[in-house]
Write a protein that holds these residues in place. Structure first.
Motif, mmCIF file in Angstrom:
data_model
loop_
_atom_site.group_PDB
_atom_site.id
_atom_site.type_symbol
_atom_site.label_atom_id
_atom_site.label_comp_id
_atom_site.label_asym_id
_atom_site.label_seq_id
_atom_site.Cartn_x
_atom_site.Cartn_y
_atom_site.Cartn_z
ATOM 1 N N LYS A 1 0.828 -1.196 0.000
ATOM 2 C CA LYS A 1 0.000 0.000 0.000
ATOM 3 C C LYS A 1 0.867 1.252 0.000
ATOM 4 O O LYS A 1 1.907 1.318 0.656
ATOM 5 C CB LYS A 1 -0.907 0.019 1.234
ATOM 6 C CG LYS A 1 -2.013 -1.015 1.201
ATOM 7 C CD LYS A 1 -2.887 -0.891 2.431
ATOM 8 C CE LYS A 1 -4.010 -1.921 2.403
ATOM 9 N NZ LYS A 1 -4.851 -1.843 3.601
ATOM 10 N N GLN B 1 -2.837 5.438 0.433
ATOM 11 C CA GLN B 1 -3.789 4.361 0.715
ATOM 12 C C GLN B 1 -3.838 4.042 2.207
ATOM 13 O O GLN B 1 -4.908 3.797 2.774
ATOM 14 C CB GLN B 1 -3.417 3.115 -0.086
ATOM 15 C CG GLN B 1 -3.674 3.238 -1.580
ATOM 16 C CD GLN B 1 -3.144 2.056 -2.360
ATOM 17 O OE1 GLN B 1 -2.077 1.515 -2.040
ATOM 18 N NE2 GLN B 1 -3.876 1.644 -3.375
ATOM 19 N N LYS B 2 -2.658 4.035 2.841
ATOM 20 C CA LYS B 2 -2.609 3.780 4.280
ATOM 21 C C LYS B 2 -3.382 4.847 5.042
ATOM 22 O O LYS B 2 -4.149 4.548 5.968
ATOM 23 C CB LYS B 2 -1.164 3.735 4.765
ATOM 24 C CG LYS B 2 -0.392 2.504 4.306
ATOM 25 C CD LYS B 2 1.039 2.563 4.819
ATOM 26 C CE LYS B 2 1.840 1.340 4.368
ATOM 27 N NZ LYS B 2 3.248 1.401 4.807
ATOM 28 N N VAL C 1 -7.098 4.295 4.721
ATOM 29 C CA VAL C 1 -7.548 3.205 5.585
ATOM 30 C C VAL C 1 -7.625 3.675 7.028
ATOM 31 O O VAL C 1 -8.599 3.390 7.747
ATOM 32 C CB VAL C 1 -6.616 1.988 5.454
ATOM 33 C CG1 VAL C 1 -6.944 0.938 6.517
ATOM 34 C CG2 VAL C 1 -6.739 1.373 4.069
#
Length: 407
Positions: free
Chosen positions: A2, A6-7, A10
């Protein structure tokens, strides 16, 4: 692999799910005191009997959390949160249909409070802590905690507005349906069990639930932390259950009670976020001592001040700053002592102490008012307990205490 973007996406999704769930379950529970007077009028049971149902709810909310936490520690949080949200909705929906003390204990004290315990801070904080990197955990717990405060800020005036439009029965049942908006969060926070969670403490993962509990109960700092949280529960439950009654006893209009509850929620957002930021920058035990000392001083000033609307709302704002700001440093100390492997269960035990205090705060409030016609003696007790809590946090040792299980 990722990307950083993206992290971060999330992480924010996790925080939104956890904070949103806490907002809906906590917000609904914290508005129940608004319905105490209509329940009393409809059932004729008396403030003391109805307060017993609220008090049992405080206790049951705490009792469910270690067990819900132990299950979530082993199988993940998703299914526990799903069951909890459904029970909160069911208990809240059927509360207006209850006409006896035992019926109210079932609806408010067992179903709604038990569900809120399953979808409560021990499971939510542990799930968030496991899914966030260590350097972001303090702020993350502050954000989740602020979610509960935001829920109270929104739900208290909403409950008042719904009551005007639908009547108190319709308002309670509408709140029950609103709680169901938290259901998607169960999927987001389902997560892996701690055995697969990145960053979990290997030494504690080797411990069984019983061994982890024995190790925690043998730690003096953990016991002092739990004793302090007992005081927090007494204070919070008394305010949540009886603040509208305090407002009425002061001769102020009923809407002031709803706005006071809402202001507590609003300012607790500020207090929770500030405390989340402070965790990691100052000693957590010192932050907790400061919060309890502030409560004692604020209550004393309130008792001495004239009881005007401005004074009541200012008092609510100060109480809001300290209301649940104890949670981030308490969560932080449990995680620091024992790691994250059994955190939901171990923090759940601390929450149980909190809710034993909550039981006494909610119950004594009703009993003292029936006996004396005012709440003064409860405030006196609250001041003494807050001073005691400020002092007992000072000997806490902020050190990792988890030990590996012997081979």
């Amino acid at each position: 692999m990722k990307t950083d973007a993206q992290k971060h996406m999330v992480w924010w999704l996790v925080l939104l799910a956890a904070a949103g769930t806490f907002a809906l379950t906590m917000g609904t529970r914290q508005t129940m005191g608004f319905f105490l007077s209509p329940l009393n009028t409809a059932t004729g049971l008396g403030v003391g009997s109805i307060s017993l149902a609220f008090a049992f709810g405080q206790l049951w909310w705490g009792l469910t959390q270690p067990f819900a936490g132990a299950v979530a520690d082993r199988i993940g949080a998703g299914r526990v949160l799903l069951a909890g949200v459904l029970l909160v909705a069911l208990g809240t929906y059927i509360t207006p249909l209850m006409t006896s003390t035992w019926g109210l204990i079932l609806a408010i004290g067992v179903l709604s409070a038990g569900g809120a315990g399953m979808a409560g801070p021990s499971v939510l904080m542990a799930a968030t802590t496991r899914l966030m990197p260590a350097e972001r955990r303090g702020m993350a717990t502050g954000i989740v905690n602020a979610g509960g405060s935001f829920g109270q800020f929104v739900m208290a005036p909403l409950a008042a507005a719904l009551t005007l439009g639908l009547g108190w029965i319709g308002a309670m049942q509408a709140l029950a349906l609103i709680v169901l908006l938290a259901l998607p969060a169960a999927w987001v926070l389902r997560g892996p069990g701690p055995a697969a969670a990145a960053g979990a403490a290997p030494t504690l993962l080797a411990l069984t639930a019983g061994a982890a509990i024995r190790q925690a109960l043998a730690n003096p700092s953990y016991l002092l932390l739990s004793a302090g949280f007992f005081v927090c529960g007494f204070h919070v439950a008394f305010l949540a259950t009886h603040l509208p009654g305090v407002v009425a006893a002061c001769g102020l209009p009923a809407p002031v009670g709803a706005w006071a509850l809402g202001i507590i929620g609003l300012f607790n957002i500020i207090g929770s976020l500030a405390m989340g930021w402070a965790v990691g920058r100052w000693r957590m035990k010192s932050l907790l001592s400061l919060v309890y000392a502030t409560r004692a001083v604020a209550v004393l000033i309130f008792l001495l001040a004239p009881k005007t609307e401005a004074v009541m709302l200012t008092f609510a704002a100060v109480m809001g700053l300290t209301f649940l700001s104890t949670v981030p440093p308490t969560v932080g100390l449990v995680a620091k002592f024992f790691g994250t492997g059994n955190m939901a269960m171990l923090f759940g035990l601390v929450m149980l102490s909190h809710q034993i205090g909550g039981f006494l705060g909610a119950w004594l409030g009703g009993r003292v008012f029936e006996a004396t016609g005012n709440y003064d003696w409860v405030w006196y007790i609250d001041i003494v307990l807050a001073v005691g809590a400020a002092l007992i946090h000072l000997p806490i040792r902020e050190a990792v205490v988890v030990r590996p299980r012997p081979a």
